[in-house]
Design a protein around this motif. Structure first.
Motif, PDB file in Angstrom:
ATOM      1  N   LYS A 191       2.502  -4.408 -20.632  1.00 50.46           N
ATOM      2  CA  LYS A 191       2.904  -5.338 -19.568  1.00 50.46           C
ATOM      3  C   LYS A 191       4.421  -5.374 -19.372  1.00 50.46           C
ATOM      4  CE  LYS A 191       2.679  -9.263 -22.708  1.00 50.46           C
ATOM      5  NZ  LYS A 191       1.783 -10.050 -23.519  1.00 50.46           N
ATOM      6  N   MET A 192       5.174  -4.752 -20.284  1.00 51.06           N
ATOM      7  CA  MET A 192       6.634  -4.689 -20.112  1.00 51.06           C
ATOM      8  C   MET A 192       7.035  -3.554 -19.187  1.00 51.06           C
ATOM      9  SD  MET A 192       7.657  -5.425 -24.074  1.00 51.06           S
ATOM     10  CE  MET A 192       6.712  -6.658 -24.974  1.00 51.06           C
ATOM     11  N   GLY A 193       6.044  -2.814 -18.708  1.00 52.99           N
ATOM     12  CA  GLY A 193       6.306  -1.855 -17.642  1.00 52.99           C
ATOM     13  C   GLY A 193       6.817  -0.499 -18.065  1.00 52.99           C
ATOM     14  N   PHE A 194       6.438  -0.040 -19.250  1.00 55.46           N
ATOM     15  CA  PHE A 194       6.851   1.304 -19.659  1.00 55.46           C
ATOM     16  C   PHE A 194       6.030   2.349 -18.913  1.00 55.46           C
ATOM     17  CE2 PHE A 194       7.938  -1.304 -23.387  1.00 55.46           C
ATOM     18  CZ  PHE A 194       9.294  -1.013 -23.441  1.00 55.46           C
ATOM     19  N   SER A 195       6.616   3.527 -18.757  1.00 56.74           N
ATOM     20  CA  SER A 195       5.909   4.599 -18.078  1.00 56.74           C
ATOM     21  C   SER A 195       5.776   5.793 -19.026  1.00 56.74           C
ATOM     22  CB  SER A 195       6.698   4.992 -16.829  1.00 56.74           C
ATOM     23  OG  SER A 195       6.297   6.258 -16.402  1.00 56.74           O
ATOM     24  N   LYS A 196       4.529   6.248 -19.207  1.00 59.77           N
ATOM     25  CA  LYS A 196       4.253   7.382 -20.103  1.00 59.77           C
ATOM     26  C   LYS A 196       5.108   8.596 -19.766  1.00 59.77           C
ATOM     27  CE  LYS A 196      -0.761   6.595 -20.492  1.00 59.77           C
ATOM     28  NZ  LYS A 196      -1.247   6.455 -21.834  1.00 59.77           N
ATOM     29  N   GLN A 197       5.398   8.758 -18.486  1.00 60.66           N
ATOM     30  CA  GLN A 197       6.163   9.948 -18.061  1.00 60.66           C
ATOM     31  C   GLN A 197       7.552  10.014 -18.710  1.00 60.66           C
ATOM     32  OE1 GLN A 197       3.881   8.373 -16.156  1.00 60.66           O
ATOM     33  NE2 GLN A 197       4.021   9.078 -14.037  1.00 60.66           N
ATOM     34  N   ASP A 198       8.030   8.873 -19.160  1.00 62.63           N
ATOM     35  CA  ASP A 198       9.351   8.873 -19.800  1.00 62.63           C
ATOM     36  C   ASP A 198       9.310   9.426 -21.219  1.00 62.63           C
ATOM     37  OD1 ASP A 198      10.480   7.798 -17.556  1.00 62.63           O
ATOM     38  OD2 ASP A 198      10.290   5.715 -18.233  1.00 62.63           O
ATOM     39  N   PHE A 199       8.100   9.665 -21.742  1.00 63.32           N
ATOM     40  CA  PHE A 199       7.972  10.080 -23.147  1.00 63.32           C
ATOM     41  C   PHE A 199       7.017  11.260 -23.288  1.00 63.32           C
ATOM     42  CE2 PHE A 199       8.419   5.462 -22.655  1.00 63.32           C
ATOM     43  CZ  PHE A 199       9.698   5.290 -23.165  1.00 63.32           C
ATOM     44  N   PRO A 200       7.336  12.384 -22.622  1.00 68.47           N
ATOM     45  CA  PRO A 200       6.379  13.506 -22.614  1.00 68.47           C
ATOM     46  C   PRO A 200       6.080  14.057 -24.012  1.00 68.47           C
ATOM     47  CG  PRO A 200       8.518  14.174 -21.707  1.00 68.47           C
ATOM     48  CD  PRO A 200       8.542  12.674 -21.840  1.00 68.47           C
ATOM     49  N   GLU A 201       7.073  14.076 -24.892  1.00 69.03           N
ATOM     50  CA  GLU A 201       6.828  14.632 -26.228  1.00 69.03           C
ATOM     51  C   GLU A 201       5.970  13.686 -27.073  1.00 69.03           C
ATOM     52  OE1 GLU A 201       7.224  17.584 -27.090  1.00 69.03           O
ATOM     53  OE2 GLU A 201       8.592  18.288 -25.526  1.00 69.03           O
ATOM     54  N   ALA A 202       6.194  12.396 -26.931  1.00 72.28           N
ATOM     55  CA  ALA A 202       5.372  11.429 -27.658  1.00 72.28           C
ATOM     56  C   ALA A 202       3.923  11.513 -27.180  1.00 72.28           C
ATOM     57  CB  ALA A 202       5.915  10.018 -27.458  1.00 72.28           C
ATOM     58  N   GLU A 203       3.729  11.700 -25.878  1.00 79.48           N
ATOM     59  CA  GLU A 203       2.378  11.816 -25.323  1.00 79.48           C
ATOM     60  C   GLU A 203       1.664  13.054 -25.863  1.00 79.48           C
ATOM     61  OE1 GLU A 203       0.408   9.813 -23.151  1.00 79.48           O
ATOM     62  OE2 GLU A 203       1.916   8.466 -23.996  1.00 79.48           O
ATOM     63  N   ARG A 204       2.395  14.179 -25.871  1.00 77.03           N
ATOM     64  CA  ARG A 204       1.809  15.429 -26.363  1.00 77.03           C
ATOM     65  C   ARG A 204       1.440  15.292 -27.853  1.00 77.03           C
ATOM     66  NH1 ARG A 204       5.990  19.104 -24.246  1.00 77.03           N
ATOM     67  NH2 ARG A 204       5.473  18.154 -22.251  1.00 77.03           N
ATOM     68  N   TYR A 205       2.353  14.704 -28.587  1.00 76.48           N
ATOM     69  CA  TYR A 205       2.101  14.476 -30.026  1.00 76.48           C
ATOM     70  C   TYR A 205       0.831  13.648 -30.214  1.00 76.48           C
ATOM     71  CZ  TYR A 205       2.676  12.283 -34.635  1.00 76.48           C
ATOM     72  OH  TYR A 205       2.463  11.812 -35.910  1.00 76.48           O
ATOM     73  N   TYR A 206       0.737  12.587 -29.444  1.00 74.06           N
ATOM     74  CA  TYR A 206      -0.393  11.662 -29.594  1.00 74.06           C
ATOM     75  C   TYR A 206      -1.729  12.351 -29.305  1.00 74.06           C
ATOM     76  CZ  TYR A 206      -3.486   7.726 -28.685  1.00 74.06           C
ATOM     77  OH  TYR A 206      -4.550   6.867 -28.689  1.00 74.06           O
ATOM     78  N   GLU A 207      -1.705  13.341 -28.411  1.00 73.04           N
ATOM     79  CA  GLU A 207      -2.949  14.050 -28.069  1.00 73.04           C
ATOM     80  C   GLU A 207      -3.337  15.100 -29.114  1.00 73.04           C
ATOM     81  OE1 GLU A 207      -2.226  15.626 -24.193  1.00 73.04           O
ATOM     82  OE2 GLU A 207      -2.191  13.621 -23.281  1.00 73.04           O
TER      83      GLU A 207
END
Ligand SMILES: *Cc1c(COP(=O)(O)O)cnc(C)c1O
Length: 394
Positions: free
Chosen positions: A349-365
């Motif tokens: 709800k603080m409005g973060f956008s996944k697109q700002d963290f592409p490496e964290a997203e890839r890691y998480y997957e």
């Protein structure tokens, strides 16, 4: 789906308790003090000596110690704290406790720690926007120290304080010095939760070389109350006098826990060495599997709290979820460290956008944590790697 705790499951982490550890706790139970006695200061000086730093302030958890550290550094309403999204939520929550806001910096794809390049870029943008952080918390993920010298250089340029979240990293080294030396930071935090490298049941410690910060954390750990006339606002000669001079908490650790910690600390080097031994074994076997393991730069000796693999999605035709489920079904208590914090409902709800963290997203997957703790035996290690080979069909 919730997995019931099965007896024969190999957990991802667990404590190692000796007869001496048990005796140390019993000795305290026979003594005059169960809390606020001598065992706590003994534990504090044992840990600070071990890390070659000046002061240790023990608390009832690393979460509490993180909160104390943020308060001691003056973090408050209107301030900003930055950390990595790939960490336990406590690394970020400490900012919110102080009324500050949180932002995240993307990770490095090889070390999984905060990316110094991403940090540097984000700082230069933030400077233009007038939104520089007051505090940055690098987290030594899996026990591997961040590049503290580089982060320290940035702190001088942009004027932020540094709290190392070393919850995973006691017993590790950076540039030959123990993690917790605070050579490149204001404060370092350790956790002594049972899954961590050494334990006090629950517990944590803040380490610093700054007397002022140490005294602030001591004060805030116990209600903001002082009995030291030199610190009082209105010192009197009544012998019972004490003053509350700030708003603190009860974040104290007990003497039983502290005694357990002092006893465990004697074996911390052995724990870490055994963790390295198991990691080397894993590493040599996993070389032939479609997985990536954490990159260990020469300048660091990891505390080796976690063994995280990243599944090569191009070479494996099962989903991460399927692999996770099949490993659990095989009795291997795999885990995922961590869900990016900005994905948590409370943070979303603080409005973060996944697109700002592409490496964290890839890691998480791709990430999956294999069991790693000193008492794992050869049979269990075999079972972990053979189950993984089966599940990945290699
Ligand atoms: C475990 C952990 C904490 C919190 O530790 P507690 O002692 O359980 O409060 C904080 N940060 C990280 C990175 C952790 O892994």
């Amino acid at each position: 789906m919730v997995f019931a705790e099965k007896k024969n499951v190999i957990q991802y982490g667990r404590q190692s308790i000796s007869e001496q550890d048990i005796q140390a706790v019993i000795d305290v139970l026979h003594s005059d003090f169960l809390t606020q006695g001598p065992a706590v200061s003994l534990f504090e000086s044992a840990v600070s000596t071990y890390t070659t730093a000046k002061y240790g302030v023990a608390a009832n958890s690393a979460t509490s110690a993180l909160h104390l550290a943020c308060m001691a550094l003056g973090l408050g309403v209107g301030d900003i704290l930055w950390t990595t999204p790939i960490t336990f939520v406590a690394s970020a929550n400490c900012a919110l406790y102080c009324g500050a806001s949180v932002d995240f910096v993307d990770i490095d794809p090889l070390t999984y720690n905060v990316s110094v390049e991403a940090l540097s870029q984000k700082l230069s943008q933030a400077e233009k926007l007038g939104k520089l952080p007051k505090v940055v918390i690098p987290v030594h993920l899996c026990g591997l120290s961040c590049d503290m010298e580089a982060i320290n250089k940035l702190s001088k340029k942009y004027g932020f304080s540094i709290i190392e979240d070393a919850s995973h990293a006691i017993g590790g080294k950076y540039q030959g010095s123990p993690v917790g030396s605070c050579q490149f930071s204001d404060i370092t935090i350790f956790s002594f939760h049972p899954v961590k490298i050494m334990t006090t049941g629950e517990g944590g410690m803040a380490i610093t070389n700054d007397q002022n910060l140490a005294e602030k954390m001591q004060l805030l750990r116990s209600h903001g109350i002082t009995r030291d006339p030199e610190k009082m606002i209105n010192p009197t000669d009544e012998p019972w006098n004490y003053e509350q001079i700030d708003l603190g908490f009860n974040y104290r650790i007990t003497d039983m826990q502290a005694a357990l910690g002092t006893s465990q600390l004697k074996r911390v080097d052995k724990f870490v060495a055994r963790r390295h031994e198991i990691s080397h074994l894993y590493g040599s076997i996993l070389e032939n599997m479609p997985v990536q393991t954490q990159y260990y730069p020469d300048e660091s000796y990891s505390g080796m709290h976690l063994y995280v693999i990243r599944i090569n999605k191009n070479k494996v035709n099962k989903s991460q979820k399927q692999i996770f489920i099949e490993m659990r079904e095989a009795g291997i208590g795999v885990n995922l460290h961590y869900i990016p914090i900005y994905n948590q409902p409370y943070y979303k709800k603080m409005g973060f956008s996944k697109q700002d963290f592409p490496e964290a997203e890839r890691y998480y997957e791709e990430a999956l944590t294999l069991p790693l703790y000193p008492d794992l035996d050869d049979g269990q290690i075999d079972k972990v790697v053979s189950s993984l080979a089966n599940v990945l069909s290699v």
